[in-house]
Motif scaffolding. Sequence first.
Motif, PDB file in Angstrom:
ATOM      1  N   VAL A  58       0.553  -1.186  -0.180  1.00  0.00           N
ATOM      2  CA  VAL A  58      -0.057   0.053  -0.132  1.00  0.00           C
ATOM      3  C   VAL A  58       0.670   1.261  -0.078  1.00  0.00           C
ATOM      4  O   VAL A  58       0.746   2.182  -0.647  1.00  0.00           O
ATOM      5  CB  VAL A  58      -0.911  -0.040   1.060  1.00  0.00           C
ATOM      6  N   THR A  59       1.901   0.990   0.914  1.00  0.00           N
ATOM      7  CA  THR A  59       2.994   2.162   0.702  1.00  0.00           C
ATOM      8  C   THR A  59       3.902   1.836  -0.156  1.00  0.00           C
ATOM      9  O   THR A  59       4.765   0.977  -0.181  1.00  0.00           O
ATOM     10  CB  THR A  59       3.774   2.479   2.280  1.00  0.00           C
ATOM     11  N   ARG A  60       3.817   2.816  -1.389  1.00  0.00           N
ATOM     12  CA  ARG A  60       4.669   2.486  -2.531  1.00  0.00           C
ATOM     13  C   ARG A  60       5.837   3.394  -2.784  1.00  0.00           C
ATOM     14  O   ARG A  60       6.616   3.267  -3.714  1.00  0.00           O
ATOM     15  CB  ARG A  60       3.831   2.447  -3.801  1.00  0.00           C
ATOM     16  N   CYS A  61       6.034   4.408  -1.864  1.00  0.00           N
ATOM     17  CA  CYS A  61       7.381   5.152  -1.970  1.00  0.00           C
ATOM     18  C   CYS A  61       7.266   5.869  -0.519  1.00  0.00           C
ATOM     19  O   CYS A  61       6.561   5.750   0.450  1.00  0.00           O
ATOM     20  CB  CYS A  61       7.072   6.428  -2.676  1.00  0.00           C
ATOM     21  N   PRO A  62       8.629   6.141  -0.244  1.00  0.00           N
ATOM     22  CA  PRO A  62       8.792   6.785   1.275  1.00  0.00           C
ATOM     23  C   PRO A  62       7.891   8.133   1.515  1.00  0.00           C
ATOM     24  O   PRO A  62       7.617   8.910   0.773  1.00  0.00           O
ATOM     25  CB  PRO A  62      10.159   7.226   1.102  1.00  0.00           C
ATOM     26  N   ILE A  63       7.148   7.927   2.639  1.00  0.00           N
ATOM     27  CA  ILE A  63       6.340   9.156   2.984  1.00  0.00           C
ATOM     28  C   ILE A  63       7.019   9.706   4.197  1.00  0.00           C
ATOM     29  O   ILE A  63       7.156   9.091   5.397  1.00  0.00           O
ATOM     30  CB  ILE A  63       5.014   8.696   3.494  1.00  0.00           C
ATOM     31  N   ALA A 107      -5.034  12.071  -1.679  1.00  0.00           N
ATOM     32  CA  ALA A 107      -3.889  12.833  -2.317  1.00  0.00           C
ATOM     33  C   ALA A 107      -2.508  12.021  -2.174  1.00  0.00           C
ATOM     34  O   ALA A 107      -1.783  11.869  -3.242  1.00  0.00           O
ATOM     35  CB  ALA A 107      -3.735  14.044  -1.452  1.00  0.00           C
ATOM     36  N   ILE A 108      -2.355  11.333  -1.044  1.00  0.00           N
ATOM     37  CA  ILE A 108      -1.234  10.332  -1.075  1.00  0.00           C
ATOM     38  C   ILE A 108      -1.080   9.356  -2.077  1.00  0.00           C
ATOM     39  O   ILE A 108      -0.285   8.812  -2.804  1.00  0.00           O
ATOM     40  CB  ILE A 108      -1.024   9.919   0.330  1.00  0.00           C
ATOM     41  N   GLU A 109      -2.470   8.697  -2.203  1.00  0.00           N
ATOM     42  CA  GLU A 109      -2.694   7.785  -3.425  1.00  0.00           C
ATOM     43  C   GLU A 109      -2.365   8.298  -4.816  1.00  0.00           C
ATOM     44  O   GLU A 109      -1.653   7.530  -5.457  1.00  0.00           O
ATOM     45  CB  GLU A 109      -4.061   7.166  -3.160  1.00  0.00           C
ATOM     46  N   ASP A 110      -2.837   9.465  -4.958  1.00  0.00           N
ATOM     47  CA  ASP A 110      -2.576  10.175  -6.528  1.00  0.00           C
ATOM     48  C   ASP A 110      -1.052  10.312  -6.405  1.00  0.00           C
ATOM     49  O   ASP A 110      -0.688  10.026  -7.812  1.00  0.00           O
ATOM     50  CB  ASP A 110      -3.414  11.376  -6.421  1.00  0.00           C
ATOM     51  N   LEU A 111      -0.353  10.803  -5.457  1.00  0.00           N
ATOM     52  CA  LEU A 111       0.987  11.225  -5.694  1.00  0.00           C
ATOM     53  C   LEU A 111       1.777   9.858  -5.932  1.00  0.00           C
ATOM     54  O   LEU A 111       2.792   9.925  -6.537  1.00  0.00           O
ATOM     55  CB  LEU A 111       1.516  11.835  -4.335  1.00  0.00           C
ATOM     56  N   GLN A 112       1.570   8.796  -5.163  1.00  0.00           N
ATOM     57  CA  GLN A 112       2.010   7.594  -5.305  1.00  0.00           C
ATOM     58  C   GLN A 112       1.672   7.086  -6.858  1.00  0.00           C
ATOM     59  O   GLN A 112       2.627   6.508  -7.369  1.00  0.00           O
ATOM     60  CB  GLN A 112       1.628   6.552  -4.391  1.00  0.00           C
ATOM     61  N   VAL A 113       0.721   7.005  -7.351  1.00  0.00           N
ATOM     62  CA  VAL A 113       0.452   6.825  -8.832  1.00  0.00           C
ATOM     63  C   VAL A 113       1.233   7.565  -9.716  1.00  0.00           C
ATOM     64  O   VAL A 113       1.901   6.960 -10.811  1.00  0.00           O
ATOM     65  CB  VAL A 113      -1.037   6.864  -9.247  1.00  0.00           C
ATOM     66  N   GLU A 114       1.362   8.776  -9.577  1.00  0.00           N
ATOM     67  CA  GLU A 114       2.155   9.502 -10.308  1.00  0.00           C
ATOM     68  C   GLU A 114       3.733   9.282 -10.173  1.00  0.00           C
ATOM     69  O   GLU A 114       4.374   9.560 -11.509  1.00  0.00           O
ATOM     70  CB  GLU A 114       2.120  11.188  -9.737  1.00  0.00           C
ATOM     71  N   LYS A 120       1.835  -1.856  -9.323  1.00  0.00           N
ATOM     72  CA  LYS A 120       2.261  -2.278  -8.084  1.00  0.00           C
ATOM     73  C   LYS A 120       3.581  -2.103  -7.843  1.00  0.00           C
ATOM     74  O   LYS A 120       4.255  -2.599  -6.787  1.00  0.00           O
ATOM     75  CB  LYS A 120       1.604  -3.567  -7.759  1.00  0.00           C
ATOM     76  N   GLY A 121       4.353  -1.384  -8.462  1.00  0.00           N
ATOM     77  CA  GLY A 121       5.787  -0.967  -8.279  1.00  0.00           C
ATOM     78  C   GLY A 121       5.850  -0.014  -7.192  1.00  0.00           C
ATOM     79  O   GLY A 121       4.815   0.575  -6.627  1.00  0.00           O
ATOM     80  N   ILE A 122       7.145   0.377  -6.834  1.00  0.00           N
ATOM     81  CA  ILE A 122       7.594   1.415  -5.858  1.00  0.00           C
ATOM     82  C   ILE A 122       8.465   2.388  -6.418  1.00  0.00           C
ATOM     83  O   ILE A 122       8.892   2.268  -7.657  1.00  0.00           O
ATOM     84  CB  ILE A 122       8.421   0.572  -4.712  1.00  0.00           C
ATOM     85  N   SER A 123       8.544   3.446  -5.781  1.00  0.00           N
ATOM     86  CA  SER A 123       9.354   4.500  -6.250  1.00  0.00           C
ATOM     87  C   SER A 123      10.423   4.883  -5.186  1.00  0.00           C
ATOM     88  O   SER A 123       9.877   4.902  -3.853  1.00  0.00           O
ATOM     89  CB  SER A 123       8.646   5.859  -6.672  1.00  0.00           C
ATOM     90  N   MET A 124      11.678   5.518  -5.433  1.00  0.00           N
ATOM     91  CA  MET A 124      12.549   5.795  -4.398  1.00  0.00           C
ATOM     92  C   MET A 124      12.047   7.534  -4.074  1.00  0.00           C
ATOM     93  O   MET A 124      12.793   8.083  -2.861  1.00  0.00           O
ATOM     94  CB  MET A 124      13.930   6.025  -5.005  1.00  0.00           C
TER      95      MET A 124
END
Length: 514
Positions: A58-63, A107-114, A120-124
């Motif tokens: 669910v968490t796909r990038c550092p928050i 907003a967090i979900e939208d930013l993660q998609v962006e 279902k990948g992740i971002s640094m």
Amino acid sequence: MEDLIPLINKLQSVFKTTGMEEIKLPQIVVVGAQSSGKSSVLESLVKKSFLPRGTGIVTRCPIILQLNQIKEASKKGKHDSKGPDEWCRFSKTPEKTYTDFDEVRHAIEDLQVEMAGDKKGISMEPIILEVFFPNVIDLTVVNLPGIVKIALDGQPWDIEEQVHNLITNYINNESAIILAVSAANADIATSESIKIANKVDPNGNRTIAVVTKLDLMDKGTDAANVLTGEIIKVKLGIIGVINRSQQDINNNTSMEEALRKEEEILRKTYPQIHGIGSPYLAKRLNQILTDHIHQNLPALIRRIAQLSEKCESDLHCLGREISTDAKDCSWLIMETTLQFVKNFREIVHFRPIDVLDDEADLFAVSVNGSFKKLREEIVTDEKSIDTLQIMKALKNTQNFEGFASIEQVFKTIVKKQIMLMASPAIHCAQEVHDLLSLTANKCFEDPRLKYLNRMIKGVVDDLLDDQLKHTITGINEYIKLQTGMIFSSDEVFVRLLTEVLTQRKMNWKSLLMA
């Protein structure tokens, strides 16, 4: 001391904006397996439900969660006492504020998609969320994707390695406090968060463990031996908490009610253990982070001073500020272009100028070297005509009476030798073209005007490319012209030809009789 964490939060936002990642700021990094309760722990610190939930990653990038306690009469940073008591904003869009935490989740979900795509990948790349509440404790916490062991449908095949590298990148920072989250209803000895924390912090000097889901353990068992440090050893402590259950979330149970239930269960189940529960965890994290910042402050101040001095030096080198006035900009562009032309002309004409040191001399030497190499290739060409070729040409031109056409042999051989000059001449032209292009790069070095630099360089390259085409066409036409008429009556030519034949101990008669 109480202003240390807000100060670090500001520095963190500035560094992320400017890209100055080389400064490693003190922060708390949350590490845990999927469904271990990481998000619930963070929401208990904020006392609001605002993080995305679901199955899988669910968490796909550092928050990066920056908690800021609002002091009286400083709401929104504008001293507006009529503003909302609780609000937050993302550093990416600081002009927009949120008071509805369901909107924050979306907003967090939208930013993660962006940032990580709609799969279902992740971002640094991190999301920085600033929270301003009157009843939170100043804190900076980084929530990372949960540790996974296998890739599920739709996830990258190397998702385990990607998540591991992301987590390691954050906790390898010596300024980071590792908050290792483990569920109490699983064997703590198999905890992935403890395992990865031990790998980078074997002595446990900067690791604090949090044991979640104490209310979900089998009847007749408890986590007392874990909470008292009998099983795992971490120097910053082990704290047990009880999260909101999924049923609580479905029933919209408030954070206040969840915290009240947590206190009641913990007091009943673990009366002998002090320092337990979400409120204590928040205070303990604040104390640990403040102490850690204070410990790292001298080195941080020195590093910031070094970078500040470097920035000041860079600003000094940049020169005066560029005006945004249209008239001033036009004058600056004209002045810069003329200076470029002057510098380029000085180098190409082999007249060194002070600001460019020995660049003109270097250019002259390089061009002369190209022409010297061309002359050597033409004069000492290994493909020069030899005796056997002349004899073969004479035999091939004999008529039915047995006489060879000396004139035809001569013209054929000489034309062939002249054509061999084309390739080294074109190569020389290409070398000079490349030298001119390289020289153009050195004639414009104002870092304030990078776009103008690229524009001028582009125009110069186009001009040089166009002239190279004309030069190659001219070389080919000149070579073709020289093969059209051979002046064999020229005295120099006759003398040179005679010398060559003499050196080879041959004469025209010997050639005919061969």
